[in-house]
Enzyme design. Structure first.
Site, short mmCIF file in Angstrom:
data_model
loop_
_atom_site.label_atom_id
_atom_site.label_comp_id
_atom_site.label_asym_id
_atom_site.label_seq_id
_atom_site.Cartn_x
_atom_site.Cartn_y
_atom_site.Cartn_z
N LYS A 49 4.64 -8.05 66.82
CA LYS A 49 6.01 -7.42 67.31
C LYS A 49 5.88 -6.21 68.45
CE LYS A 49 6.98 -8.43 62.73
NZ LYS A 49 7.13 -7.50 61.00
N GLN A 93 6.58 -1.98 58.14
CA GLN A 93 5.29 -3.36 57.28
C GLN A 93 4.89 -3.05 55.76
OE1 GLN A 93 5.05 -5.65 59.54
NE2 GLN A 93 4.72 -7.42 58.60
N ASP A 116 14.74 -4.29 59.61
CA ASP A 116 14.95 -5.64 58.50
C ASP A 116 15.64 -5.68 57.55
OD1 ASP A 116 12.21 -6.31 58.76
OD2 ASP A 116 11.16 -4.78 57.94
N1 GUN Z 1 5.87 -8.47 56.02
C1 GUN Z 1 5.98 -10.10 56.33
N2 GUN Z 1 7.44 -10.66 56.63
C2 GUN Z 1 7.30 -9.59 57.24
C3 GUN Z 1 8.99 -8.96 57.42
O1 GUN Z 1 9.53 -9.38 57.88
N3 GUN Z 1 8.87 -7.66 57.62
C4 GUN Z 1 8.35 -6.93 56.91
N4 GUN Z 1 8.33 -5.21 57.21
N5 GUN Z 1 7.12 -7.05 56.73
C5 GUN Z 1 7.28 -7.97 56.41
#
Ligand code: GUN
Length: 282
Positions: A49, A93, A116
Site C-alpha cells: 500500500k 491495518q 476502508d
Molecule cells: N486486513 C486484511 N484486509 C484488510 C483491508 O482491506 N483493510 C484493512 N484495514 N485491513 C485488512
C-alpha cells in the site's frame, strides 16, 4: 474461450490515471496507514500500500506501532490524524493485537477519512444504496466485472464468506446492481448445491480447492478472493483454477486478479476523499 479477468493490468491503468490527475490537480491526497504489531501478512500488505501510494504521488505515511500499543494510544493517534488537514485517508491495518477492540478503533476514524469503508456510517450508507465510500475489495471486484462488461442484473450471484471486509459488502453491491444474491458461510448446509446454481461465484474464504470443476455451472463467472500459501510456497486462491478454467466463461487469477484491484481502489478512495475535502468536483 475463457476470459482471464486481469486485475493487475486494470489496477495499473487506474493507478496511472490517478497519478496524472494528482499531477494536474491542486491537491495532494494524504494517506496514513497504521500498522500495530508484527503480523507478517499485514507487513507485506502495508508495504504494498505504501509503495503504491508513493508511486501515484500521494503524501504517504506509514506509522508502525509496537505490539504493546494500548487502545488509548491508538485512539489518541487517530484523533490527531482526524484533525490533520494534510490527511484524507486513515487506514488501520487489521488484525489488531488482542488488547485493542477493532470496532472501537474503526469507529474513531471520522467517516470522511475512512478509506476502508468499514465505519458503521459508511456501511450503513451502503445498505441504503449510497456507495460513496465502500470497502475496497468488493469495490475492486465490481470495477473489474464492469471493465469486462459482465452485467449482474438478474444473475444468480453466490458469495462464499460473510466477512465485513468482503462477503457482506459484496452481497450488497451485487444486490444494488440487480443480482439475486446468496451468501454462504461455514454453516451453509449444502455449499456445492449453492455453487452449482451460480452464474457468478465470489469466493472469499481462504481455503484451497474449495471450488472445483464438478461444482461449477458451465459458463459461470468466478471471482477468487482467496490468498493461500501452499507448503510448496505457491500462492493459490480458493478455486482450483486449472480444473475449472475450461468450464467457466471468466475467472480471476491468483495472484493478479482481485488483490491489485483492492489497492487501486484504496488509492482512488483516498483521492476522492481529498477532492471532496478541497471542493474539487470529480
Ligand atoms: N486486513 C486484511 N484486509 C484488510 C483491508 O482491506 N483493510 C484493512 N484495514 N485491513 C485488512
Amino acid at each position: 474461450m475463457t476470459i482471464v479477468l486481469d486485475g493487475k493490468s486494470l489496477a495499473l491503468k487506474i493507478r496511472q490515471e490517478l497519478k496524472q490527475k494528482v499531477e494536474e490537480q491542486a491537491v495532494k491526497p494524504g494517506l496514513v496507514v497504521l500498522l500495530v504489531g508484527e503480523d507478517p501478512a499485514s507487513q507485506i500488505y502495508v508495504r504494498n500500500k505504501e509503495r503504491a501510494a508513493n508511486e501515484v504521488g500521494f503524501h504517504s505515511v506509514v506509522e508502525r506501532l509496537p505490539e504493546t500499543t494500548t487502545q488509548e494510544e491508538l485512539l489518541e493517534k487517530i484523533k490527531t490524524l482526524n484533525e490533520d488537514d494534510a490527511i484524507h485517508g486513515i487506514l488501520v491495518q487489521l488484525p489488531l493485537p488482542k488488547q485493542i477492540d477493532s470496532q472501537t478503533v474503526l469507529e474513531a476514524i471520522i467517516p470522511e477519512k475512512d478509506v476502508d469503508g468499514f465505519h458503521p456510517v459508511n456501511l450503513g450508507k451502503l445498505l441504503q444504496k449510497d456507495e460513496s465510500i465502500v470497502p475496497c475489495t468488493p469495490k475492486g471486484i465490481i470495477r473489474l466485472l464492469e471493465e469486462y462488461k459482465i452485467d449482474l442484473t438478474g444473475k444468480e450471484m453466490v458469495v462464499i464468506g460473510q466477512s465485513t471486509i468482503v462477503g457482506r459488502p459484496m452481497a450488497l453491491l451485487g444486490l444494488n446492481r440487480g443480482a439475486t444474491v446468496t451468501v454462504c458461510h461455514s454453516r451453509t448446509k449444502d455449499l456445492e448445491k449453492q455453487i452449482a446454481r451460480a452464474d457468478i461465484i465470489i469466493s472469499a474464504v481462504g481455503k484451497p480447492n474449495l471450488v472445483l470443476r464438478e461444482h461449477v455451472k458451465k459458463g459461470a463467472v468466478i471471482v477468487d478472493v482467496g490468498i493461500n500459501r501452499l507448503e510448496s510456497g505457491k500462492i493459490v486462491g480458493d478455486v482450483d483454477f486449472d480444473g475449472v478454467k475450461d468450464q467457466v466463461s471468466a475467472i480471476t487469477p491468483v495472484p493478479g486478479g482481485v488483490g491489485p484491484m483492492t489497492i487501486a481502489m484504496l488509492l482512488e478512495q483516498t483521492y476522492l476523499n481529498a477532492c471532496k475535502r478541497e471542493n474539487i468536483y470529480e
